[in-house]
Design a protein around this motif. Structure first.
Motif, PDB file in Angstrom:
ATOM      1  N   TRP A   9     -57.764  66.877   0.369  1.00  0.00           N
ATOM      2  CA  TRP A   9     -58.255  67.864  -0.593  1.00  0.00           C
ATOM      3  C   TRP A   9     -58.377  67.235  -1.990  1.00  0.00           C
ATOM      4  N   ALA A  10     -57.398  66.435  -2.364  1.00  0.00           N
ATOM      5  CA  ALA A  10     -57.369  65.823  -3.697  1.00  0.00           C
ATOM      6  C   ALA A  10     -58.499  64.817  -3.925  1.00  0.00           C
ATOM      7  N   ASP A  11     -59.193  64.416  -2.860  1.00  0.00           N
ATOM      8  CA  ASP A  11     -60.300  63.458  -2.989  1.00  0.00           C
ATOM      9  C   ASP A  11     -61.589  64.102  -3.488  1.00  0.00           C
ATOM     10  N   PHE A  12     -61.616  65.420  -3.577  1.00  0.00           N
ATOM     11  CA  PHE A  12     -62.861  66.120  -3.869  1.00  0.00           C
ATOM     12  C   PHE A  12     -62.833  66.791  -5.232  1.00  0.00           C
ATOM     13  N   ASP A  13     -64.021  66.974  -5.801  1.00  0.00           N
ATOM     14  CA  ASP A  13     -64.129  67.537  -7.146  1.00  0.00           C
ATOM     15  C   ASP A  13     -64.706  68.952  -7.101  1.00  0.00           C
ATOM     16  N   ALA A  14     -64.979  69.499  -8.259  1.00  0.00           N
ATOM     17  CA  ALA A  14     -65.484  70.864  -8.364  1.00  0.00           C
ATOM     18  C   ALA A  14     -66.874  71.030  -7.740  1.00  0.00           C
ATOM     19  N   ASN A  15     -67.607  69.940  -7.555  1.00  0.00           N
ATOM     20  CA  ASN A  15     -68.926  69.987  -6.909  1.00  0.00           C
ATOM     21  C   ASN A  15     -68.819  69.943  -5.389  1.00  0.00           C
ATOM     22  N   VAL A  16     -67.598  69.938  -4.885  1.00  0.00           N
ATOM     23  CA  VAL A  16     -67.286  69.923  -3.454  1.00  0.00           C
ATOM     24  C   VAL A  16     -67.819  68.647  -2.781  1.00  0.00           C
ATOM     25  N   HIS A  17     -67.813  67.564  -3.529  1.00  0.00           N
ATOM     26  CA  HIS A  17     -68.054  66.262  -2.908  1.00  0.00           C
ATOM     27  C   HIS A  17     -66.998  65.283  -3.408  1.00  0.00           C
ATOM     28  N   MET A  18     -66.896  64.162  -2.711  1.00  0.00           N
ATOM     29  CA  MET A  18     -65.830  63.213  -3.039  1.00  0.00           C
ATOM     30  C   MET A  18     -65.972  62.746  -4.488  1.00  0.00           C
ATOM     31  N   ARG A  19     -64.851  62.807  -5.212  1.00  0.00           N
ATOM     32  CA  ARG A  19     -64.857  62.362  -6.611  1.00  0.00           C
ATOM     33  C   ARG A  19     -65.067  60.847  -6.644  1.00  0.00           C
ATOM     34  N   HIS A  20     -65.676  60.386  -7.703  1.00  0.00           N
ATOM     35  CA  HIS A  20     -66.095  58.981  -7.772  1.00  0.00           C
ATOM     36  C   HIS A  20     -64.933  57.991  -7.629  1.00  0.00           C
ATOM     37  N   THR A  21     -63.781  58.280  -8.184  1.00  0.00           N
ATOM     38  CA  THR A  21     -62.672  57.318  -8.110  1.00  0.00           C
ATOM     39  C   THR A  21     -62.008  57.273  -6.740  1.00  0.00           C
ATOM     40  N   ALA A  22     -62.201  58.313  -5.928  1.00  0.00           N
ATOM     41  CA  ALA A  22     -61.611  58.315  -4.578  1.00  0.00           C
ATOM     42  C   ALA A  22     -62.203  57.193  -3.722  1.00  0.00           C
ATOM     43  N   TYR A  23     -63.483  56.891  -3.903  1.00  0.00           N
ATOM     44  CA  TYR A  23     -64.113  55.806  -3.154  1.00  0.00           C
ATOM     45  C   TYR A  23     -63.359  54.495  -3.407  1.00  0.00           C
ATOM     46  N   ASN A  24     -63.053  54.237  -4.672  1.00  0.00           N
ATOM     47  CA  ASN A  24     -62.361  53.001  -5.044  1.00  0.00           C
ATOM     48  C   ASN A  24     -60.914  52.993  -4.559  1.00  0.00           C
ATOM     49  N   ASP A  25     -60.283  54.170  -4.517  1.00  0.00           N
ATOM     50  CA  ASP A  25     -58.925  54.264  -3.970  1.00  0.00           C
ATOM     51  C   ASP A  25     -58.919  53.870  -2.496  1.00  0.00           C
ATOM     52  N   TYR A  26     -59.897  54.357  -1.750  1.00  0.00           N
ATOM     53  CA  TYR A  26     -59.972  53.995  -0.334  1.00  0.00           C
ATOM     54  C   TYR A  26     -60.271  52.504  -0.170  1.00  0.00           C
ATOM     55  N   ALA A  27     -61.121  51.940  -1.006  1.00  0.00           N
ATOM     56  CA  ALA A  27     -61.411  50.508  -0.929  1.00  0.00           C
ATOM     57  C   ALA A  27     -60.139  49.691  -1.180  1.00  0.00           C
ATOM     58  N   ALA A  28     -59.340  50.095  -2.146  1.00  0.00           N
ATOM     59  CA  ALA A  28     -58.079  49.394  -2.425  1.00  0.00           C
ATOM     60  C   ALA A  28     -57.148  49.470  -1.218  1.00  0.00           C
ATOM     61  N   GLU A  29     -57.088  50.619  -0.582  1.00  0.00           N
ATOM     62  CA  GLU A  29     -56.262  50.769   0.618  1.00  0.00           C
ATOM     63  C   GLU A  29     -56.763  49.861   1.742  1.00  0.00           C
ATOM     64  N   VAL A  30     -58.064  49.735   1.880  1.00  0.00           N
ATOM     65  CA  VAL A  30     -58.630  48.837   2.894  1.00  0.00           C
ATOM     66  C   VAL A  30     -58.180  47.397   2.626  1.00  0.00           C
ATOM     67  N   ARG A  31     -58.190  46.986   1.366  1.00  0.00           N
ATOM     68  CA  ARG A  31     -57.760  45.615   1.048  1.00  0.00           C
ATOM     69  C   ARG A  31     -56.309  45.388   1.439  1.00  0.00           C
ATOM     70  N   LEU A  32     -55.436  46.337   1.138  1.00  0.00           N
ATOM     71  CA  LEU A  32     -54.019  46.183   1.516  1.00  0.00           C
ATOM     72  C   LEU A  32     -53.863  46.131   3.032  1.00  0.00           C
ATOM     73  N   ARG A  33     -54.594  46.975   3.743  1.00  0.00           N
ATOM     74  CA  ARG A  33     -54.516  46.958   5.202  1.00  0.00           C
ATOM     75  C   ARG A  33     -55.121  45.678   5.778  1.00  0.00           C
ATOM     76  N   TYR A  34     -56.121  45.145   5.100  1.00  0.00           N
ATOM     77  CA  TYR A  34     -56.719  43.877   5.521  1.00  0.00           C
ATOM     78  C   TYR A  34     -55.670  42.767   5.469  1.00  0.00           C
ATOM     79  N   PHE A  35     -54.947  42.667   4.369  1.00  0.00           N
ATOM     80  CA  PHE A  35     -53.900  41.651   4.261  1.00  0.00           C
ATOM     81  C   PHE A  35     -52.811  41.874   5.302  1.00  0.00           C
ATOM     82  N   LYS A  36     -52.464  43.123   5.547  1.00  0.00           N
ATOM     83  CA  LYS A  36     -51.440  43.448   6.553  1.00  0.00           C
ATOM     84  C   LYS A  36     -51.851  42.912   7.924  1.00  0.00           C
ATOM     85  N   LYS A  37     -53.140  42.936   8.224  1.00  0.00           N
ATOM     86  CA  LYS A  37     -53.642  42.393   9.483  1.00  0.00           C
ATOM     87  C   LYS A  37     -53.263  40.910   9.620  1.00  0.00           C
TER      88      LYS A  37
END
Length: 148
Positions: A11-39
């Motif tokens: 829910w916190a990923d979305f804004d008042a326009n009911v689409h994903m807020r711009h910074t959420a995309y970058n948060d997910y990308a950062a999580e992908v990088r951490l999971r990539y290293f974990k691999k």
């Protein structure tokens, strides 16, 4: 080797326009990088042991298609560029909506920082190999560093 992660959006990923807020995309990308290293069995504990950490010089996001409230996403990591010792790197993330449509492309330019000296450094071999053996983009390039 392809690296992809599926996420259940929040829910916190979305804004008042009911689409994903711009910074959420970058948060997910950062999580992908951490999971990539974990691999590669590299965790934040390993960063601390080696007294090294990734830093970002530049992060660009190109938005292509909306992700709406309740949609799940898939994100990947591809290596866009790498210096010959791995000191500097560029990665690209593609974010896909639930229907599999490309929704955003995030390009990250970074390097490795020696956390004691607070200077850029060459990473340990296994950190370098994580990027060197990763899936490359079609336009992959070597980053040439200027001599001092």
């Amino acid at each position: 080797m392809s690296f992809t992660v599926q996420f259940t959006t929040r829910w916190a990923d979305f804004d008042a326009n009911v689409h994903m807020r711009h910074t959420a995309y970058n948060d997910y990308a950062a999580e992908v990088r951490l999971r990539y290293f974990k691999k590669f069995d590299i965790t934040t504990v390993d960063f601390a042991k080696e007294t090294i950490g990734p830093i970002i010089f530049e992060e660009n996001t190109k938005f292509l298609k909306e992700i709406h409230l309740g949609e799940n996403i898939t994100a990947n990591l591809k290596v866009l560029a790498l210096s010959n010792k791995g000191e500097r790197w560029k990665v690209q993330h593609e974010i896909f909506n639930e229907a599999g449509k490309l929704s955003a492309i995030i390009t990250v330019y970074g390097a490795w920082l020696d956390l004691k000296k607070r200077k850029l450094t060459v990473p340990p071999t296994r950190f370098y190999e994580a990027f060197a053996t990763g899936e490359k983009t079609e336009d992959f390039q070597e980053i040439e560093l200027k001599s001092k």
